[in-house]
Design a protein around this motif. Structure first.
Motif, mmCIF file in Angstrom:
data_model
loop_
_atom_site.group_PDB
_atom_site.id
_atom_site.type_symbol
_atom_site.label_atom_id
_atom_site.label_comp_id
_atom_site.label_asym_id
_atom_site.label_seq_id
_atom_site.Cartn_x
_atom_site.Cartn_y
_atom_site.Cartn_z
ATOM 1 N N HIS A 1 -10.118 -9.928 -1.546
ATOM 2 C CA HIS A 1 -9.081 -8.893 -1.456
ATOM 3 C C HIS A 1 -9.053 -8.099 -2.755
ATOM 4 O O HIS A 1 -8.836 -8.652 -3.821
ATOM 5 N N MET A 2 -9.308 -6.790 -2.657
ATOM 6 C CA MET A 2 -9.377 -5.924 -3.843
ATOM 7 C C MET A 2 -8.251 -4.893 -3.867
ATOM 8 O O MET A 2 -8.418 -3.783 -4.359
ATOM 9 N N ASN B 1 -8.348 -6.665 3.684
ATOM 10 C CA ASN B 1 -8.929 -7.976 3.456
ATOM 11 C C ASN B 1 -7.820 -8.949 3.095
ATOM 12 O O ASN B 1 -7.720 -9.385 1.966
ATOM 13 N N MET B 2 -7.019 -9.250 4.071
ATOM 14 C CA MET B 2 -5.916 -10.172 3.852
ATOM 15 C C MET B 2 -6.050 -11.352 4.806
ATOM 16 O O MET B 2 -7.019 -11.462 5.535
ATOM 17 N N ASN B 3 -5.048 -12.126 4.813
ATOM 18 C CA ASN B 3 -4.941 -13.273 5.692
ATOM 19 C C ASN B 3 -5.076 -12.847 7.157
ATOM 20 O O ASN B 3 -4.394 -11.920 7.605
ATOM 21 N N VAL C 1 -9.376 6.138 12.680
ATOM 22 C CA VAL C 1 -9.433 4.947 11.838
ATOM 23 C C VAL C 1 -8.136 4.863 11.046
ATOM 24 O O VAL C 1 -7.735 5.829 10.392
ATOM 25 N N MET C 2 -7.476 3.702 11.130
ATOM 26 C CA MET C 2 -6.273 3.466 10.352
ATOM 27 C C MET C 2 -6.634 2.567 9.180
ATOM 28 O O MET C 2 -7.261 1.527 9.369
ATOM 29 N N LEU C 3 -6.275 2.990 7.977
ATOM 30 C CA LEU C 3 -6.585 2.235 6.768
ATOM 31 C C LEU C 3 -5.282 1.755 6.121
ATOM 32 O O LEU C 3 -4.725 2.412 5.246
ATOM 33 N N PRO C 4 -4.771 0.599 6.573
ATOM 34 C CA PRO C 4 -3.549 0.073 5.960
ATOM 35 C C PRO C 4 -3.872 -0.660 4.663
ATOM 36 O O PRO C 4 -4.993 -1.115 4.453
ATOM 37 N N MET C 5 -2.875 -0.749 3.795
ATOM 38 C CA MET C 5 -3.067 -1.440 2.529
ATOM 39 C C MET C 5 -1.803 -2.209 2.184
ATOM 40 O O MET C 5 -0.700 -1.693 2.339
ATOM 41 N N ALA C 6 -1.995 -3.437 1.748
ATOM 42 C CA ALA C 6 -0.890 -4.226 1.218
ATOM 43 C C ALA C 6 -1.030 -4.226 -0.294
ATOM 44 O O ALA C 6 -2.090 -4.533 -0.823
ATOM 45 N N LEU D 1 -11.962 1.220 1.092
ATOM 46 C CA LEU D 1 -13.204 1.941 0.783
ATOM 47 C C LEU D 1 -14.431 1.107 1.139
ATOM 48 O O LEU D 1 -15.379 1.613 1.742
ATOM 49 N N VAL D 2 -14.411 -0.169 0.782
ATOM 50 C CA VAL D 2 -15.540 -1.048 1.078
ATOM 51 C C VAL D 2 -15.704 -1.220 2.581
ATOM 52 O O VAL D 2 -16.820 -1.107 3.114
ATOM 53 N N ASN D 3 -14.607 -1.473 3.296
ATOM 54 C CA ASN D 3 -14.711 -1.684 4.739
ATOM 55 C C ASN D 3 -15.088 -0.405 5.483
ATOM 56 O O ASN D 3 -15.833 -0.454 6.463
ATOM 57 N N LEU D 4 -14.606 0.743 5.021
ATOM 58 C CA LEU D 4 -14.998 2.012 5.648
ATOM 59 C C LEU D 4 -16.492 2.259 5.446
ATOM 60 O O LEU D 4 -17.193 2.674 6.376
#
Length: 77
Positions: free
Chosen positions: A31-32, A1-3, A56-61, A38-41
């Motif tokens: 953005h959490m 949940n980014m830009n 499914v790729m779960l990237p995180m910043a 977790l929320v988007n999955l």
């Protein structure tokens, strides 16, 4: 949940369509940090968008400009 622009750049670098990025919870939650995945999955699962065998790729910043990613194969519940 980014830009959204950030996702467009990242998807271009990684070679997948930007429309495959799911951030449907952004308008209601924002953005959490690590909670975004977790929320988007969960939203993908409950919407029926995931099929057994989907990758499914779960990237995180995270803080300090660090990035992490998890790649999984959906098996269902």
């Amino acid at each position: 949940n980014m830009n959204q622009k950030g996702w467009a750049i990242l998807s271009s670098i990684l070679g997948f369509p930007a429309e495959n990025v799911v951030a449907t919870s952004m308008p209601e939650i924002g953005h959490m940090i690590s909670g975004d995945n977790l929320v988007n999955l969960l939203k993908l699962e409950t919407s029926g968008a995931l099929s057994k065998g989907d990758k499914v790729m779960l990237p995180m910043a995270g803080y300090g400009l660090n990035w992490a990613s998890l790649l999984l194969e959906w098996r269902g519940r």
